[in-house]
Design an enzyme around this catalytic site. Structure first.
Site, PDB file in Angstrom:
ATOM      1  N   CYS A  89       0.807  -1.223   0.000  1.00  0.00           N
ATOM      2  CA  CYS A  89       0.000   0.000   0.000  1.00  0.00           C
ATOM      3  C   CYS A  89       0.840   1.273   0.000  1.00  0.00           C
ATOM      4  CB  CYS A  89      -0.939   0.010   1.202  1.00  0.00           C
ATOM      5  SG  CYS A  89      -2.166  -1.311   1.176  1.00  0.00           S
ATOM      6  N   GLN A 149      -5.114  -8.645   6.068  1.00  0.00           N
ATOM      7  CA  GLN A 149      -5.213  -7.290   6.628  1.00  0.00           C
ATOM      8  C   GLN A 149      -6.481  -7.101   7.449  1.00  0.00           C
ATOM      9  OE1 GLN A 149      -4.637  -4.221   3.710  1.00  0.00           O
ATOM     10  NE2 GLN A 149      -2.483  -4.695   3.433  1.00  0.00           N
ATOM     11  N   ARG A 209     -19.679   9.417   0.869  1.00  0.00           N
ATOM     12  CA  ARG A 209     -21.102   9.183   1.141  1.00  0.00           C
ATOM     13  C   ARG A 209     -21.586  10.221   2.152  1.00  0.00           C
ATOM     14  NH1 ARG A 209     -19.031   3.844   1.035  1.00  0.00           N
ATOM     15  NH2 ARG A 209     -18.880   3.787   3.319  1.00  0.00           N
ATOM     16  N   SER A 236     -11.295   0.923   4.151  1.00  0.00           N
ATOM     17  CA  SER A 236     -11.038   1.693   2.927  1.00  0.00           C
ATOM     18  C   SER A 236     -11.785   1.089   1.750  1.00  0.00           C
ATOM     19  CB  SER A 236      -9.540   1.726   2.635  1.00  0.00           C
ATOM     20  OG  SER A 236      -9.026   0.403   2.515  1.00  0.00           O
ATOM     21  N   HIS A 337      -8.996   3.939  -1.766  1.00  0.00           N
ATOM     22  CA  HIS A 337      -7.620   3.478  -1.557  1.00  0.00           C
ATOM     23  C   HIS A 337      -7.137   2.701  -2.781  1.00  0.00           C
ATOM     24  CE1 HIS A 337      -4.049   1.920   0.158  1.00  0.00           C
ATOM     25  NE2 HIS A 337      -4.545   1.003   0.974  1.00  0.00           N
ATOM     26  N   CYS A 367       0.138   2.026   6.740  1.00  0.00           N
ATOM     27  CA  CYS A 367       0.444   0.612   6.947  1.00  0.00           C
ATOM     28  C   CYS A 367       0.584  -0.078   5.594  1.00  0.00           C
ATOM     29  CB  CYS A 367      -0.644  -0.055   7.779  1.00  0.00           C
ATOM     30  SG  CYS A 367      -2.320   0.137   7.135  1.00  0.00           S
ATOM     31  N   GLY A 369       1.557  -4.073   3.485  1.00  0.00           N
ATOM     32  CA  GLY A 369       1.681  -5.515   3.552  1.00  0.00           C
ATOM     33  C   GLY A 369       3.057  -5.928   4.045  1.00  0.00           C
TER      34      GLY A 369
END
Length: 381
Positions: A89, A149, A209, A236, A337, A367, A369
């Site tokens: 990420c 995750q 939203r 996300s 994301h 954060c 992987g």
């Protein structure tokens, strides 16, 4: 002494899964932000020494070094190289780190850092659909556990004692902040609208939203643990998007007639338990502050990627920052994301926020992987 400065930062809108950008090839999406970067800065692409491009799912349309493909798709000179980076990420935040290091070392004079992910077209996990990425030694070390995750987010909720209501409240706040930012026009200066072949213009982030409530979110089922807290509403969004930053040195910027926006003040990495996976932003933040010599209260804005609501909540609890300075324009829960593009998207948003509000120092972390995290401190110029 050489430094690394950001002179322009641009991004696409972030599209929802199967939304407005889902029909755009990720190389073309990347090319769009490269062209926009050159147009806005006035820089001749021929002077760019390298394009360092983050992308996580490097398969199908995102393989064959999409960083180089993006350069060629943008119509830039064939003399401009491109390379693709995977730090999960944090891939495009890592691109910024590599670019800054190359500038300070004298390997680059002008470089582009950014990234892309089209999760509609190249689904998450598609790179290891037929085989595990882990061998026997990894499995032996971690008891055969395949890191997940979402499970890690639940582990954080349990370890820090977060309730379902707390994580849902954080999610609602993310959407509310993003909606206000969108309505106030805060994103307009950083977004390069995308015109589709049929003439449709995608100009705004699609994931925000409005009118949500904790009661409505509370009706969603948990995904990773029957009695857990993580739902699609407090995690996300799966997204499509791309972002890029034009970087150089202060000396080269003056030579080219460019005005730097911010300087890369500090860039660090940290790593922790790969099974819980999501806790490294805390040691990364602490390491960045220690190396920079700055105190927590000198940082005017923090961007902590909202992979799951539990991640920034745990970060706040451990670091002790003022919650008002965290993700002031919303985060990935509301905006989305697009994995390999998120680091550059977040940094683009932070750079513009710092400039618009006269904030001297900003810190970004996320954060990744494998239990990793990048942390970057920018200084407004």
């Amino acid at each position: 002494m050489r430094d690394a400065v950001i002179v322009e930062a641009v991004r696409t809108p972030v599209g929802k899964r199967n939304g407005g950008l889902s029909g755009v090839h990720p190389a073309d999406l990347s090319a769009h932000v490269l062209r926009s970067l050159a147009e806005r800065s006035g820089v001749d692409p021929a002077v760019v020494d390298d394009v360092i491009w983050g992308c996580v799912s490097q398969t199908g349309e995102q393989t064959f070094d999409i960083g180089r493909t993006a350069v060629l798709s943008a119509g830039w000179p064939e003399s401009v190289p491109g390379v693709t980076v995977d730090r999960q990420c944090g891939s495009s935040q890592q691109s910024v780190h590599f670019a800054a290091a190359g500038l300070v070392a004298g390997q680059y004079d002008v470089v582009v850092a950014g990234g892309v992910e089209s999760m509609s077209r190249v689904p998450m996990g598609s790179t290891f659909a037929d085989a595990s990425p882990f061998g026997a030694d990894f499995d032996a070390r971690y008891g055969g556990v395949f890191p997940n995750q979402g499970v890690g987010a639940e582990m954080i909720a349990e370890r820090w004692g977060f309730s379902r209501t707390q994580v849902d409240e954080f999610s609602i706040t993310s959407h509310e902040k993003a909606a206000v930012a969108q309505d106030d026009g805060r994103f307009e200066g950083q977004i390069a609208p995308v015109t589709l072949p049929d003439g449709t213009v995608v100009a705004a982030d699609e994931g925000i939203r409005r009118g949500g409530t904790v009661e409505k979110l509370g009706q969603l089922k948990t995904v990773f643990k029957p009695d857990g807290v993580v739902t699609a509403g407090n995690a996300s969004q799966i997204s499509d998007g791309s972002a890029a930053l034009l970087m150089t040195t202060s000396e080269k910027a003056a030579e080219l007639g460019l005005t730097p926006i911010a300087r890369v003040h500090t860039a660090v990495l940290a790593a922790a338990d790969p099974v819980i996976m999501l806790t490294a932003p805390m040691p990364a933040t602490e390491k960045a502050l220690k190396r920079s010599g700055l105190s927590l209260d000198q940082i005017g804005v923090f961007e902590v990627n909202e992979a799951f609501a539990t991640v920034p909540l745990a970060w706040l609890a451990d670091i002790g920052a003022d919650a008002k300075t965290l993700n002031p324009n919303g985060g990935a829960i509301a905006l989305g994301h697009p994995l390999g593009g998120s680091g550059a998207r977040i940094m683009t948003t932070m750079v513009h926020h710092m400039r618009d509000n006269g904030i001297r120092y900003g810190l970004q972390t996320m954060c990744e992987g494998g239990g990793q995290a990048n942390a970057t401190i920018l200084e407004l110029l």
